[in-house]
Scaffold this active site. Structure first.
Site, PDB file in Angstrom:
ATOM      1  N   VAL A  32     110.477 -69.813 -22.200  1.00 28.76           N
ATOM      2  CA  VAL A  32     109.981 -70.684 -21.271  1.00 28.76           C
ATOM      3  C   VAL A  32     111.098 -70.868 -20.187  1.00 28.76           C
ATOM      4  CG1 VAL A  32     108.811 -72.173 -22.800  1.00 28.76           C
ATOM      5  CG2 VAL A  32     111.120 -72.702 -22.414  1.00 28.76           C
ATOM      6  N   LYS A  33     112.198 -70.415 -20.455  1.00 27.32           N
ATOM      7  CA  LYS A  33     113.261 -70.435 -19.206  1.00 27.32           C
ATOM      8  C   LYS A  33     113.383 -69.450 -18.194  1.00 27.32           C
ATOM      9  CE  LYS A  33     114.324 -73.910 -21.882  1.00 27.32           C
ATOM     10  NZ  LYS A  33     115.407 -74.128 -22.684  1.00 27.32           N
ATOM     11  N   ASN A  34     114.254 -69.572 -17.253  1.00 28.28           N
ATOM     12  CA  ASN A  34     113.948 -68.870 -16.117  1.00 28.28           C
ATOM     13  C   ASN A  34     114.358 -67.353 -16.309  1.00 28.28           C
ATOM     14  OD1 ASN A  34     113.382 -71.388 -14.848  1.00 28.28           O
ATOM     15  ND2 ASN A  34     115.421 -71.203 -13.482  1.00 28.28           N
TER      16      ASN A  34
END
Ligand SMILES: *Cc1c(COP(=O)(O)O)cnc(C)c1O
Length: 383
Positions: free
Chosen positions: A180-182
């Protein structure tokens, strides 16, 4: 419509890098780990980076390196993912929840001052949604009271504060590479620091508390090793680090794309009286891990959960980040915490909703999401 909340980006270069590493001699504790650490440290302009199994392990390693334990208090913001506070509890220390600012939901330096006690040892700032906290104010408090400042920067890789990159802003800075992170490595994490001693402690911590790894022993034809502290197996594999290296190259472009989506949301929402985005500090380069809006509940005849489920029914993957951590049953029961502890966080929690934001989202999709949101809000307008 089917618009998912998130979508990781895996390209041909990522796949090739992972395959190459899978075919190499080292699946773990090999050269890709150090290569990723060096590239990451350079990217955030920190002296050292220590790769670990995930963002939670990064926070745990940070709490360990600071020598926190029973009797110590650590200030954490009320609005964050539970792992920020859990890492304090892993070390037997006490998380002390401080309130966040109304408009940006970032750790409020004034409230941090109010929560200090003689037992306070550290402050963990969370760059909520991808916006760096007020590090000048927080660092001043830390310095005045001889505390360590830690940044949970899991949302903010690729961002900056007054021209200084996230990752170089606190004594220890933690990152997650969950999908889910960048940027992602599947699972993975990193801690950055300018302090060589803290970096060394965390390298030992991620390997059971043992001072050498098996490749080092093999190189010296030695079997013996010493366990000097109680560590964990928090290592990251070489193929994950290979993926991290290729992902990191693409990150600046992805951040720009996230910022462009946010800008578009801002424009469309400017006409909407029942929802507005969180405040942005003009001195911060926002990494937009999340795009969070606040609903004007006084203009609506339903609560946030109803708006949320109506948008979900339209196939749009909205979300809520986060319930104030101390309202979880574990924190209520273990520490006797009750509603009312952080009023700004609780008031905001009733109003917030996260809209999908990622580089794969098209301009047309952003427009559709806002149109759907506005249609639902209009239906529930009281004023
Ligand atoms: C994702 C996240 C973590 C935990 O990272 P994992 O890699 O999932 O363990 C911690 N803090 C914040 C603010 C996060 O968003």
């Amino acid at each position: 419509m089917k618009l998912s909340f998130r979508s990781q980006i895996i390209e041909e270069a990522d796949v090739r890098a992972v395959l190459e590493t899978l075919r190499s001699d080292y699946l773990t504790t090999g050269p890709k780990v150090a290569e990723f650490e060096t590239a990451f440290a350079d990217f955030v302009r920190a002296r050292h980076a220590v790769a670990v199994a995930n963002g939670t392990a990064a926070l745990h390693a940070a709490m360990f390196a600071l020598g926190l334990g029973p009797g110590d208090e650590v200030i954490v913001p009320a609005i964050t993912f539970a792992a920020t506070a859990n890492a304090v509890v892993y070390q037997g220390a006490m998380p002390v929840f401080a309130d966040v600012t109304d408009e940006a939901l970032l750790l409020d330096p004034d409230d941090v001052r109010r929560r200090l006690t003689p037992r306070t040892r550290a402050i963990v700032a969370v760059d909520f949604a991808g916006q760096a906290c007020d590090y000048d104010a927080l660092a001043a408090i830390a310095q005045q009271h001889n505390l360590s400042l830690v940044a949970d920067a899991c949302h903010a890789i690729g961002g900056s504060y007054k021209g200084r990159p996230v990752g170089s802003l606190a004594r220890l800075n933690t990152f997650s590479f969950h999908p889910v992170k960048n940027m992602t490595t599947g699972e993975g994490g990193m801690v950055t620091t300018d302090n060589a001693e803290l970096a060394q402690k965390m390298k030992v911590f991620r390997n059971h508390g043992i001072t050498t790894d098996h490749h080092q022993r093999e190189a010296n034809h030695a079997w013996s090793y010493e366990m000097v502290s109680l560590g964990y197996n928090y290592r990251m594999t070489d193929f994950q680090c290979a993926l991290g290296l290729t992902q990191l190259q693409r990150l600046p472009e992805w951040i720009e794309q996230r910022q462009a989506r946010a800008c578009l949301y801002d424009q469309f929402l400017a006409e909407c009286e029942s929802a507005r985005p969180l405040a942005m500090d003009s001195q911060v380069e926002h990494a937009f891990h999340l795009y969070v809006i606040k609903l004007a509940l006084d203009r609506l005849d339903v609560d946030r959960d109803m708006i949320y489920s109506e948008i979900r029914q339209q196939g749009i993957g909205v979300n809520v980040h986060y319930i104030p951590v101390y309202l979880h049953p574990f924190y209520r029961e273990r520490f006797g915490l009750k509603p009312g502890l952080c009023p700004a966080a609780e008031a905001a929690f009733a109003q917030i909703m996260s809209l999908p934001i990622h580089p794969n989202l098209s301009d047309g999709e952003v427009e559709q999401i806002v149109a759907t949101l506005m249609r639902i809000l209009e239906r529930h307008q009281t004023a």
